[in-house]
Design a protein around this motif. Structure first.
Motif, short mmCIF file in Angstrom:
data_model
loop_
_atom_site.label_atom_id
_atom_site.label_comp_id
_atom_site.label_asym_id
_atom_site.label_seq_id
_atom_site.Cartn_x
_atom_site.Cartn_y
_atom_site.Cartn_z
N ASN A 162 0.85 -1.21 -0.44
CA ASN A 162 0.08 -0.20 0.05
C ASN A 162 0.33 1.70 0.14
O ASN A 162 1.93 0.63 0.30
CB ASN A 162 -1.18 0.16 1.27
N VAL A 163 0.15 2.57 0.01
CA VAL A 163 0.83 3.83 0.18
C VAL A 163 1.82 3.92 1.22
O VAL A 163 2.82 4.44 1.03
CB VAL A 163 -0.16 5.03 -0.25
N LYS A 164 1.57 3.74 2.67
CA LYS A 164 2.10 3.89 3.07
C LYS A 164 3.68 3.28 3.21
O LYS A 164 4.64 3.76 3.86
CB LYS A 164 1.01 2.81 4.54
N THR A 165 3.44 1.45 2.61
CA THR A 165 4.67 0.93 2.61
C THR A 165 5.53 1.55 1.90
O THR A 165 6.67 1.09 2.00
CB THR A 165 4.23 -0.48 2.07
N TRP B 114 13.62 14.42 2.04
CA TRP B 114 12.06 13.43 1.88
C TRP B 114 10.99 14.66 2.62
O TRP B 114 11.47 14.56 3.85
CB TRP B 114 11.95 11.52 2.12
N ASP B 115 9.99 14.47 1.93
CA ASP B 115 8.92 15.63 2.85
C ASP B 115 7.34 14.63 3.18
O ASP B 115 7.17 14.53 2.38
CB ASP B 115 9.40 17.01 2.00
N HIS B 116 7.51 14.16 4.29
CA HIS B 116 6.30 13.59 4.71
C HIS B 116 5.28 14.66 4.36
O HIS B 116 4.45 13.35 3.93
CB HIS B 116 6.50 12.74 6.17
N ASN B 117 5.72 15.35 5.06
CA ASN B 117 4.18 16.25 5.08
C ASN B 117 3.25 16.44 3.67
O ASN B 117 1.91 17.26 3.38
CB ASN B 117 4.30 17.66 5.68
N LEU B 118 4.23 16.66 3.06
CA LEU B 118 3.84 17.14 1.91
C LEU B 118 3.74 16.08 0.97
O LEU B 118 2.60 15.98 -0.01
CB LEU B 118 6.16 17.81 0.74
N PHE B 119 4.03 15.29 1.21
CA PHE B 119 3.99 13.14 0.62
C PHE B 119 2.41 13.58 0.95
O PHE B 119 1.72 13.07 -0.25
CB PHE B 119 5.08 12.45 0.92
N THR B 120 1.90 13.66 2.22
CA THR B 120 0.24 13.32 2.07
C THR B 120 -0.64 14.58 1.82
O THR B 120 -1.89 14.54 1.52
CB THR B 120 0.13 13.22 3.68
N PHE C 223 -4.30 14.50 -4.76
CA PHE C 223 -4.61 13.73 -5.32
C PHE C 223 -5.80 12.42 -5.38
O PHE C 223 -6.76 11.63 -6.12
CB PHE C 223 -3.66 12.87 -5.51
N LYS C 224 -6.49 12.20 -4.44
CA LYS C 224 -7.20 11.43 -3.50
C LYS C 224 -6.83 10.34 -3.80
O LYS C 224 -7.94 8.91 -4.62
CB LYS C 224 -8.54 12.01 -4.26
N LEU C 225 -5.40 9.64 -2.82
CA LEU C 225 -4.90 8.55 -2.82
C LEU C 225 -4.46 8.22 -1.78
O LEU C 225 -4.82 8.26 -0.98
CB LEU C 225 -3.81 8.76 -3.68
N PRO C 226 -5.83 6.99 -1.43
CA PRO C 226 -5.66 6.25 -0.06
C PRO C 226 -4.03 5.30 0.38
O PRO C 226 -3.61 5.24 -0.71
CB PRO C 226 -6.95 4.99 -0.53
N TYR C 227 -4.25 6.24 1.70
CA TYR C 227 -2.55 6.21 2.21
C TYR C 227 -2.47 4.52 2.12
O TYR C 227 -1.53 3.61 2.41
CB TYR C 227 -3.03 6.34 3.78
N LYS C 228 -3.72 3.79 2.96
CA LYS C 228 -3.46 2.10 3.33
C LYS C 228 -4.37 1.55 1.86
O LYS C 228 -4.51 0.00 2.40
CB LYS C 228 -4.22 1.90 4.90
N GLN C 229 -4.77 1.58 0.76
CA GLN C 229 -4.93 0.46 -0.33
C GLN C 229 -4.26 -0.12 -0.99
O GLN C 229 -2.62 0.62 -1.36
CB GLN C 229 -6.03 1.55 -0.80
N LYS C 230 -4.04 -1.50 -1.53
CA LYS C 230 -3.30 -1.50 -1.93
C LYS C 230 -3.06 -1.25 -3.42
O LYS C 230 -3.86 -0.60 -3.70
CB LYS C 230 -3.64 -3.39 -2.04
#
Length: 292
Positions: free
Chosen positions: A92-95, A107-113, A119-126
């Protein structure tokens, strides 16, 4: 004008591809479109730029340095987007973030989130549940989230439907308008480049045919139309992709002023789109080969 990428005398050969003495520059602060037919060698050149393939000959500099001299520093300054997302489908996106973030110093975690939300991308969806458009947006989110200075995009709009394709182009245009950021954008979809590109690099038959600004191309090339009776062999030599019909002729030319001075209002001179320029040049060479 400062160049971010400099390619000089690049050569590389495999069974179905021959790149010979390829030369071009990518200027800092601009979007450069890299175009050519499928199989022309665009992806191969990009892989050489990224150090994934080794050139047989030539001198390649990124940020004024050879990639081999300082690969970690240089690659940290590059946001790279493939035409496909090469990640395990069960991740998933988190991994993915936990893996990718280790390779980038800034790497900027806040910018990525923030990009994931936009972009409406789920963080934990495969990833296997993502559409092609979602995968491309994820690739862009990754590329945009480590404060890169150069973005190398390999066919980022290939396979996308027109609505998503336009959305991706708008994202690029908006996010990369910063004059300190540079974009090298490979595609075979010329209309995409007309929306965002400042410069065009045209690869054909293993060499660079055009390396000019969009403004220069539009100013230099014109479509000329008129009665075919005015044409002689000398004038025909000034024309590209000459088409003759019952109503007259049309052709591309870099010598519109010559025709205007000779024939005045007897000829019509029009400004072509970048797509028409490229199509006419391509067709001219096909017709020339057929005649030989």
């Amino acid at each position: 004008m400062e160049n971010v990428i400099e390619v000089n005398q690049l050569s590389y050969h495999v069974k179905n591809l021959s790149l010979q003495d390829v030369n071009f520059n990518v200027r800092k602060g601009y979007i450069t479109g890299f175009i050519g037919a499928n199989g022309s060698g665009k992806t191969t050149i990009i892989r050489i730029l990224m150090g994934l393939l080794k050139e047989e000959a030539g001198d390649i500099k990124i940020f004024g340095k050879s990639l081999t001299s300082d690969p970690v520093t240089i690659k940290n300054k590059i946001g790279f987007v493939y035409s496909e997302l090469y990640m395990y489908e069960n991740w998933n996106v988190k991994t993915i973030e936990s893996v990718v973030s280790k390779y980038y110093i800034e790497w900027d975690h806040n910018l990525f989130t923030n990009y994931l939300k936009e972009f409406k991308l789920p963080y934990k969806q495969k990833i296997k549940q993502f559409s092609t458009g979602m995968k491309m947006k994820l690739s862009l989110a990754i590329a945009l989230s480590h404060h890169a200075e150069l973005y190398i995009l390999d066919e980022p709009t290939a396979g996308l439907d027109p609505v998503v394709r336009n959305e991706v182009l708008e994202i690029l245009q908006r996010e990369l308008i910063d004059e300190n950021k540079t974009v090298f954008f490979s595609t075979h979809i010329i209309t995409d480049l007309e929306k965002i590109a400042d410069y065009i690099v045209y690869l054909k038959e293993g060499s660079i045919w055009i390396n000019e600004s969009v403004d220069t191309m539009i100013n230099e090339y014109k479509v000329i139309k008129g009665d075919q009776s005015i044409l002689d062999d000398e004038l025909k030599d000034l024309l590209i992709n000459l088409k003759i019909t019952n109503t007259g002729f049309s052709a591309l030319t870099k010598h519109a002023q010559t025709f205007k001075e000779l024939f005045g209002n007897s000829v019509v001179i029009e400004t072509p789109s970048i797509e028409e320029i490229m199509v006419r040049i391509e067709k001219n060479e096909i017709d020339r080969v057929r005649c030989e």
